[in-house]
Design an enzyme around this catalytic site. Structure first.
Site, short mmCIF file in Angstrom:
data_model
loop_
_atom_site.label_atom_id
_atom_site.label_comp_id
_atom_site.label_asym_id
_atom_site.label_seq_id
_atom_site.Cartn_x
_atom_site.Cartn_y
_atom_site.Cartn_z
N ASP A 1 -1.43 -0.31 6.10
CA ASP A 1 -1.80 0.31 7.38
C ASP A 1 -3.28 0.20 7.69
O ASP A 1 -3.70 0.49 8.81
CB ASP A 1 -1.45 1.81 7.34
CG ASP A 1 -2.42 2.57 6.44
OD1 ASP A 1 -3.24 3.36 6.96
OD2 ASP A 1 -2.39 2.37 5.22
N ASP B 1 0.86 -1.16 0.00
CA ASP B 1 0.00 0.00 0.00
C ASP B 1 0.91 1.23 0.00
O ASP B 1 2.10 1.14 0.34
CB ASP B 1 -0.90 -0.04 1.24
CG ASP B 1 -1.81 1.17 1.33
OD1 ASP B 1 -2.44 1.52 0.31
OD2 ASP B 1 -1.88 1.78 2.42
N ASP C 1 -0.27 5.02 0.89
CA ASP C 1 -0.57 6.06 1.87
C ASP C 1 -0.54 5.51 3.30
O ASP C 1 -1.16 4.49 3.60
CB ASP C 1 -1.93 6.68 1.58
CG ASP C 1 -1.95 7.35 0.21
OD1 ASP C 1 -0.98 8.05 -0.12
OD2 ASP C 1 -2.92 7.14 -0.54
#
Length: 229
Positions: free
Chosen positions: A190, A14, A16
């Site tokens: 996250d 991922d 961001d």
């Protein structure tokens, strides 16, 4: 899945709040506000509405994208590219951490196939992936006019939640590959919104996770790491 050491591994990331210590889709409008292109009060009200949905896992991705992509329609591609160059220098490079670069380098040194897979659009994330030295990017694709100007609409399936699995499968299919073409698979994220794909790989890794993902990762005995300096 096949765990064959003779095969190269697949390392999915991922973007961001994972490879960067912030949100590129949040920093872009902040940059436009600073340039006087967006009006802050209106943007903040709508963005807070969508962010609450995102945290709750109930975000309507199409409703959000209709809002988020509207400013792109105002400019030619040349104008947008010039804006993005400043945005990358001022807003993104300062939040790329050493640990993130080191982790990418470690996977590259092992010969792993590295892919950034993100729910942020390709216009914003393409130059960021190049800055990180990652060739392969799966991102939300944008519809374009013949002259390259963006229409403000999405092309294809958004790479969000289960859509990340769909888009990854499309990427593999286009290359005559499958998950079994790799020895082991990793996914670093996250967000609890990425649980569908995290559950699919051999090695799910929670990176500076949100509270929901942290609780799930600890319950499942997944690795939990930080890439913050």
């Amino acid at each position: 899945m096949t765990n064959t050491t003779a095969l190269r591994n697949l390392a999915l990331f991922d973007l961001d709040h994972t490879l960067i210590a912030g949100d590129s889709d949040f920093e872009w409008p902040r940059f436009l506000i600073q340039r006087g292109i967006l009006e802050q009060a209106h943007y903040d009200e709508r963005n807070n509405y969508f962010y609450q949905q995102y945290q709750q896992g109930t975000l309507d991705i199409h409703e959000y994208l209709a809002f988020a992509l509207e400013p792109l329609k105002r400019f030619s591609r040349a104008e947008l590219d010039a804006l993005h160059a400043d945005y990358l220098e001022q807003h993104i490079k300062p939040i790329i951490t050493r640990k993130a670069r080191d982790l990418l380098a470690a996977h590259a040194a092992q010969g792993d196939e590295i892919i950034i897979i993100t729910a942020t659009n390709r216009f914003i994330t393409g130059p960021i992936a190049r800055e990180l030295g990652v060739e392969h990017l799966i991102a939300i694709e944008l519809e374009e006019e013949e002259d390259g100007r963006f229409t403000g609409r999405v092309s294809g399936v958004p790479s969000f939640q289960e859509g990340k699995i769909t888009r990854l499968q499309q990427w593999l299919d286009e290359r005559g590959l499958s998950m079994n073409s790799y020895g082991q698979s990793f996914f670093y994220s996250d967000s609890h919104n990425d649980l569908p794909l995290l559950k699919l790989v051999d090695h799910p890794v929670a990176v500076d996770p949100d509270d929901t993902l942290r609780a799930y990762a600890e319950q499942q005995d997944w690795r939990v790491i930080s890439l913050r300096d």
